[in-house]
Design a protein around this motif. Sequence first.
Motif, PDB file in Angstrom:
ATOM      1  N   ASP A   1      -2.857  14.639   2.032  1.00 39.71           N
ATOM      2  CA  ASP A   1      -1.711  13.400   1.604  1.00 39.71           C
ATOM      3  C   ASP A   1      -2.338  13.383  -0.199  1.00 39.71           C
ATOM      4  OD1 ASP A   1       0.430  14.928   3.058  1.00 39.71           O
ATOM      5  OD2 ASP A   1       0.614  12.130   3.706  1.00 39.71           O
ATOM      6  N   LEU A   2      -3.326  12.662   0.357  1.00 40.96           N
ATOM      7  CA  LEU A   2      -3.901  12.032  -1.266  1.00 40.96           C
ATOM      8  C   LEU A   2      -4.182  13.192  -2.442  1.00 40.96           C
ATOM      9  CD1 LEU A   2      -6.414   8.956   0.204  1.00 40.96           C
ATOM     10  CD2 LEU A   2      -3.460   9.077  -1.053  1.00 40.96           C
TER      11      LEU A   2
ATOM     12  N   ASP B   1      -6.371  15.590  -8.954  1.00 43.95           N
ATOM     13  CA  ASP B   1      -7.033  15.554  -7.350  1.00 43.95           C
ATOM     14  C   ASP B   1      -7.740  15.737  -6.353  1.00 43.95           C
ATOM     15  OD1 ASP B   1      -4.340  14.609  -7.714  1.00 43.95           O
ATOM     16  OD2 ASP B   1      -2.683  16.341  -7.863  1.00 43.95           O
TER      17      ASP B   1
ATOM     18  N   LEU C   1      -5.407  11.954   3.628  1.00 45.80           N
ATOM     19  CA  LEU C   1      -6.433  12.967   3.260  1.00 45.80           C
ATOM     20  C   LEU C   1      -5.506  13.776   2.324  1.00 45.80           C
ATOM     21  CD1 LEU C   1      -9.455  11.873   4.981  1.00 45.80           C
ATOM     22  CD2 LEU C   1      -8.778  10.694   2.166  1.00 45.80           C
TER      23      LEU C   1
ATOM     24  N   ARG D   1      -9.438   9.723  -6.767  1.00 46.35           N
ATOM     25  CA  ARG D   1      -8.657  11.038  -7.085  1.00 46.35           C
ATOM     26  C   ARG D   1      -9.019  11.003  -8.770  1.00 46.35           C
ATOM     27  NH1 ARG D   1      -3.145  11.214  -4.913  1.00 46.35           N
ATOM     28  NH2 ARG D   1      -2.648   9.601  -6.206  1.00 46.35           N
TER      29      ARG D   1
ATOM     30  N   GLU E   1      -4.147   1.519  -1.825  1.00 43.20           N
ATOM     31  CA  GLU E   1      -4.553   2.044  -2.690  1.00 43.20           C
ATOM     32  C   GLU E   1      -4.189   0.695  -3.576  1.00 43.20           C
ATOM     33  OE1 GLU E   1      -1.435   3.975  -4.698  1.00 43.20           O
ATOM     34  OE2 GLU E   1      -2.646   4.627  -6.270  1.00 43.20           O
TER      35      GLU E   1
ATOM     36  N   PHE F   1      -8.537   4.171  -3.443  1.00 43.44           N
ATOM     37  CA  PHE F   1      -7.589   4.319  -2.440  1.00 43.44           C
ATOM     38  C   PHE F   1      -9.224   3.206  -0.889  1.00 43.44           C
ATOM     39  CE2 PHE F   1      -5.419   7.286  -4.156  1.00 43.44           C
ATOM     40  CZ  PHE F   1      -4.059   7.284  -4.717  1.00 43.44           C
TER      41      PHE F   1
ATOM     42  N   GLU G   1      -5.817   5.356  -8.336  1.00 41.93           N
ATOM     43  CA  GLU G   1      -6.550   6.877  -7.933  1.00 41.93           C
ATOM     44  C   GLU G   1      -7.520   6.113  -7.459  1.00 41.93           C
ATOM     45  OE1 GLU G   1      -5.466   9.497  -9.067  1.00 41.93           O
ATOM     46  OE2 GLU G   1      -3.599   8.422  -9.999  1.00 41.93           O
TER      47      GLU G   1
ATOM     48  N   LEU H   1     -10.945  14.714  -4.209  1.00 36.11           N
ATOM     49  CA  LEU H   1     -10.892  13.120  -4.152  1.00 36.11           C
ATOM     50  C   LEU H   1     -12.832  13.467  -3.190  1.00 36.11           C
ATOM     51  CD1 LEU H   1      -8.458  13.150  -1.357  1.00 36.11           C
ATOM     52  CD2 LEU H   1      -8.037  12.280  -3.451  1.00 36.11           C
TER      53      LEU H   1
END
Length: 226
Positions: free
Chosen positions: A55-56, A35, A53, A31, A4, A10, A8, A37
């Motif tokens: 999880d993100l 939410d 991914l 992000r 990170e 990554f 937001e 991506l």
Amino acid sequence: MFTEVAPELFVLSEPLSFYGFQIGRNMVVVRLPNDDLFVNSPAKLTQERVEALNDLGSVRYVTPSSKLHGHAHMEEYKRVFPDAELFAAPGLDRRRTDLVFDGLLGSAPDSRWAGVVDQAPFLGHWWLTEIEFFHRPSKTLIVGDICYNLGPETPLKTRLGMRLLGMYGDITVPRDIRYTMKNETAGRQSVDRILEWEFERVIVGHGRIAERDAKRRFRDAFDWLH
Ligand SMILES: [Fe+2]
């Protein structure tokens, strides 16, 4: 796995060897507020990466930077993430006729990411039109191949080679791009438009993330464009 770099934002950095030089590559994930991506320069998927991914957030928009940079693994994303849409950089739709693209990247951002991510093309090069992105909340410029940032973290052979190519130690534009511009005025206008963004960080496709004094260094890297 994903660092990170800012809220937001990554980055997944992985090794990449190019003609024996260890230049590495960076995948970027933004992000969005819902939410979803936004993925640039997608890396090859593994089970661990798919889980990371997920999880993100929800992988939705998969973008290359150009017809040369960041398109190699796009089809995997379409297969693995049911909501993913693939976008073509200029010329990529003709190069990757095996792919079905959901949209084309141009000089203005898609409304679904425009609130957070802006974009602009680098024009004027003979064969390469690259789309540059700006993550507004983190003041981050995301580029592909128009400049690199390789330094002492690379192995000896890479350091020597990059010195010879004039691409060592800072944000630099590869000579092959400098010497193959077709329209320097268009290139200058593109860089000037990018410099209107208030960025403080540059994520290159290959090399270190530039955090310190990044805008001045980016500007200096293009001072040959008049
Ligand atoms: Fe690249």
